[in-house]
Write a protein that holds these residues in place. Structure first.
Motif, PDB file in Angstrom:
ATOM      1  N   ILE A  56       0.803  -1.224   0.000  1.00 49.34           N
ATOM      2  CA  ILE A  56       0.000   0.000   0.000  1.00 49.34           C
ATOM      3  C   ILE A  56       0.835   1.272   0.000  1.00 49.34           C
ATOM      4  O   ILE A  56       0.286   2.352  -0.229  1.00 49.34           O
ATOM      5  CB  ILE A  56      -0.960   0.015   1.217  1.00 49.34           C
ATOM      6  N   ILE A  57       2.132   1.179   0.260  1.00 49.58           N
ATOM      7  CA  ILE A  57       2.945   2.393   0.228  1.00 49.58           C
ATOM      8  C   ILE A  57       3.184   2.820  -1.220  1.00 49.58           C
ATOM      9  O   ILE A  57       3.197   1.985  -2.137  1.00 49.58           O
ATOM     10  CB  ILE A  57       4.291   2.193   0.959  1.00 49.58           C
ATOM     11  N   ASN A  58       3.346   4.118  -1.435  1.00 47.05           N
ATOM     12  CA  ASN A  58       3.560   4.635  -2.785  1.00 47.05           C
ATOM     13  C   ASN A  58       4.950   5.239  -2.992  1.00 47.05           C
ATOM     14  O   ASN A  58       5.253   5.716  -4.082  1.00 47.05           O
ATOM     15  CB  ASN A  58       2.489   5.678  -3.124  1.00 47.05           C
ATOM     16  N   HIS A  59       5.779   5.242  -1.935  1.00 43.34           N
ATOM     17  CA  HIS A  59       7.167   5.691  -2.045  1.00 43.34           C
ATOM     18  C   HIS A  59       8.035   4.815  -1.154  1.00 43.34           C
ATOM     19  O   HIS A  59       7.535   4.148  -0.231  1.00 43.34           O
ATOM     20  CB  HIS A  59       7.330   7.163  -1.633  1.00 43.34           C
ATOM     21  N   ASN A  68      11.634  18.059  -1.961  1.00 43.74           N
ATOM     22  CA  ASN A  68      10.256  18.142  -1.447  1.00 43.74           C
ATOM     23  C   ASN A  68      10.242  18.129   0.074  1.00 43.74           C
ATOM     24  O   ASN A  68       9.411  17.478   0.700  1.00 43.74           O
ATOM     25  CB  ASN A  68       9.423  16.976  -1.978  1.00 43.74           C
ATOM     26  N   VAL A  69      11.161  18.848   0.697  1.00 47.81           N
ATOM     27  CA  VAL A  69      11.257  18.876   2.154  1.00 47.81           C
ATOM     28  C   VAL A  69      10.101  19.697   2.733  1.00 47.81           C
ATOM     29  O   VAL A  69       9.777  20.784   2.243  1.00 47.81           O
ATOM     30  CB  VAL A  69      12.609  19.467   2.593  1.00 47.81           C
ATOM     31  N   ALA A  75      -1.125  15.683  -3.935  1.00 47.52           N
ATOM     32  CA  ALA A  75      -1.470  14.513  -4.754  1.00 47.52           C
ATOM     33  C   ALA A  75      -0.334  13.507  -4.812  1.00 47.52           C
ATOM     34  O   ALA A  75      -0.568  12.305  -4.934  1.00 47.52           O
ATOM     35  CB  ALA A  75      -1.845  14.967  -6.166  1.00 47.52           C
ATOM     36  N   GLU A  76       0.913  13.975  -4.748  1.00 46.48           N
ATOM     37  CA  GLU A  76       2.041  13.046  -4.806  1.00 46.48           C
ATOM     38  C   GLU A  76       2.374  12.479  -3.440  1.00 46.48           C
ATOM     39  O   GLU A  76       2.586  11.270  -3.296  1.00 46.48           O
ATOM     40  CB  GLU A  76       3.265  13.758  -5.377  1.00 46.48           C
ATOM     41  N   PHE A  77       2.438  13.330  -2.443  1.00 49.78           N
ATOM     42  CA  PHE A  77       2.714  12.899  -1.069  1.00 49.78           C
ATOM     43  C   PHE A  77       1.425  13.092  -0.261  1.00 49.78           C
ATOM     44  O   PHE A  77       1.127  14.210   0.178  1.00 49.78           O
ATOM     45  CB  PHE A  77       3.867  13.705  -0.469  1.00 49.78           C
ATOM     46  N   TRP A  78       0.677  12.024  -0.092  1.00 54.48           N
ATOM     47  CA  TRP A  78      -0.682  12.113   0.458  1.00 54.48           C
ATOM     48  C   TRP A  78      -0.706  12.697   1.861  1.00 54.48           C
ATOM     49  O   TRP A  78      -1.631  13.417   2.215  1.00 54.48           O
ATOM     50  CB  TRP A  78      -1.333  10.736   0.439  1.00 54.48           C
ATOM     51  N   ASP A  87       8.528  10.528   2.792  1.00 55.67           N
ATOM     52  CA  ASP A  87       7.084  10.468   2.609  1.00 55.67           C
ATOM     53  C   ASP A  87       6.431   9.959   3.889  1.00 55.67           C
ATOM     54  O   ASP A  87       6.670   8.816   4.316  1.00 55.67           O
ATOM     55  CB  ASP A  87       6.749   9.539   1.442  1.00 55.67           C
ATOM     56  N   ILE A  88       5.595  10.780   4.514  1.00 54.21           N
ATOM     57  CA  ILE A  88       4.996  10.422   5.801  1.00 54.21           C
ATOM     58  C   ILE A  88       4.011   9.267   5.654  1.00 54.21           C
ATOM     59  O   ILE A  88       3.930   8.391   6.524  1.00 54.21           O
ATOM     60  CB  ILE A  88       4.315  11.655   6.424  1.00 54.21           C
TER      61      ILE A  88
END
Length: 301
Positions: A56-59, A68-69, A75-78, A87-88
């Motif tokens: 289920i993770i996307n990164h 991207n700090v 949309a990319e980092f939910w 990515d949290i």
């Protein structure tokens, strides 16, 4: 005339009919009333999500997206990114493994030491029992957090196993007192005395006679120790003495809370905190159900 026969007497009267009480079956929702169904469902979803996080993770949870700090949820980092660019959303599911492992492992250590010590104290003589309980009271008088800080400061770089063992070693005192009280009430029962007369050793008596009689009474403490241990791990990480930041867990995520407050990155604190609190509340609700069942009996639930 035989008074016991069915034809001996005839009951007459206007509109008379024999009373047949109706047996009402409990519906589906009535059977669920009072049970922690929602808590079990929520905890199961979170635990399964952490167990199968790779699906289920996307990164990559360990990858640093330096461009991207501290990004807000998009949309990319939910769930956004933290101050290291991770990515949290992915860290929550992947890092939950470590937090749940620490909770379960610590609860196992607490149960093992607390039950063994409590049973031994319960069947011991008055002098030995008094000495063992005074030792527990002395150790329990020291604040748990202070003991954890002292032990962890003497150890090297902590990991999931060492954190779980330290939390378990410092958290069994309350359970041992409950077990000792239960054992003192049943230690002179006939079946235990008969087992002693037949030469049974203490481990056999504890496993076959003592534990089955008080297991329902300690279930609340055992289950609650899972949530307590997870909260303690998060507290230690927040203070900088828990898991390192490079070890992914809910506690190590909260260790960045001070930096997030300065940068006004609310998602770094709020989202992992919500997951942790919801998990702890679910486990506590399950523990309260077992305490209610122990106090009232299964027939009243």
């Amino acid at each position: 005339m035989d008074a016991s026969s069915n034809d001996a007497f005839t009951i007459v009267g206007a509109g008379y009919r024999a009373h047949q009480p109706a047996i009402r079956k409990k519906g589906f929702w009535a059977r669920l009333k009072g049970k922690p169904t929602l808590s079990v469902a929520v905890f199961s979803v979170i635990a399964l999500g952490c167990l199968f996080s790779n699906l289920i993770i996307n990164h990559d949870p360990a990858e640093l997206f330096l461009m991207n700090v501290n990004e807000a949820p998009n949309a990319e980092f939910w769930f956004g990114t933290d101050s290291l660019g991770r990515d949290i959303y992915s860290i929550i599911w992947y890092g939950g493994r470590a937090s749940i492992f620490i909770g379960l492992m610590s609860a196992a250590v607490i149960t093992l030491i607390g039950v063994s010590y409590g049973c031994l104290s319960g069947v011991a003589s008055g002098v030995v029992d008094s000495a063992m309980m005074r030792a527990v009271e002395l150790l329990q008088s020291v604040p748990v957090l202070l003991s954890l800080l002292l032990i962890l400061s003497l150890m090297g770089k902590p990991n999931e196993l060492t954190i779980a063992l330290v939390i378990g070693v410092t958290g069994w005192f309350a359970l041992s007192r409950i077990v000792r009280s239960e054992v003192r009430q049943i230690r002179n029962s006939e079946y235990i005395l008969a087992s002693r007369c037949m030469g049974a050793r203490f481990p056999f008596i504890m496993r076959k006679h003592l534990i089955p009689n008080f297991v329902s009474a300690i279930m609340f403490v055992v289950i609650s120790s899972i949530s307590t241990s997870m909260a303690m791990e998060a507290t230690l990480s927040f203070l900088g003495l828990g898991l390192p930041v490079d070890v992914l867990s809910w506690g190590s995520m909260l260790a960045l809370a001070d930096r997030a407050l300065l940068l006004n990155s609310w998602w770094v604190i709020l989202i992992p905190g919500v997951f942790l609190v919801v998990t702890l509340l679910s486990i506590t609700s399950i523990g309260h159900y077992f305490r209610k069942r122990s106090n009232q009996g299964p027939s009243n639930l």
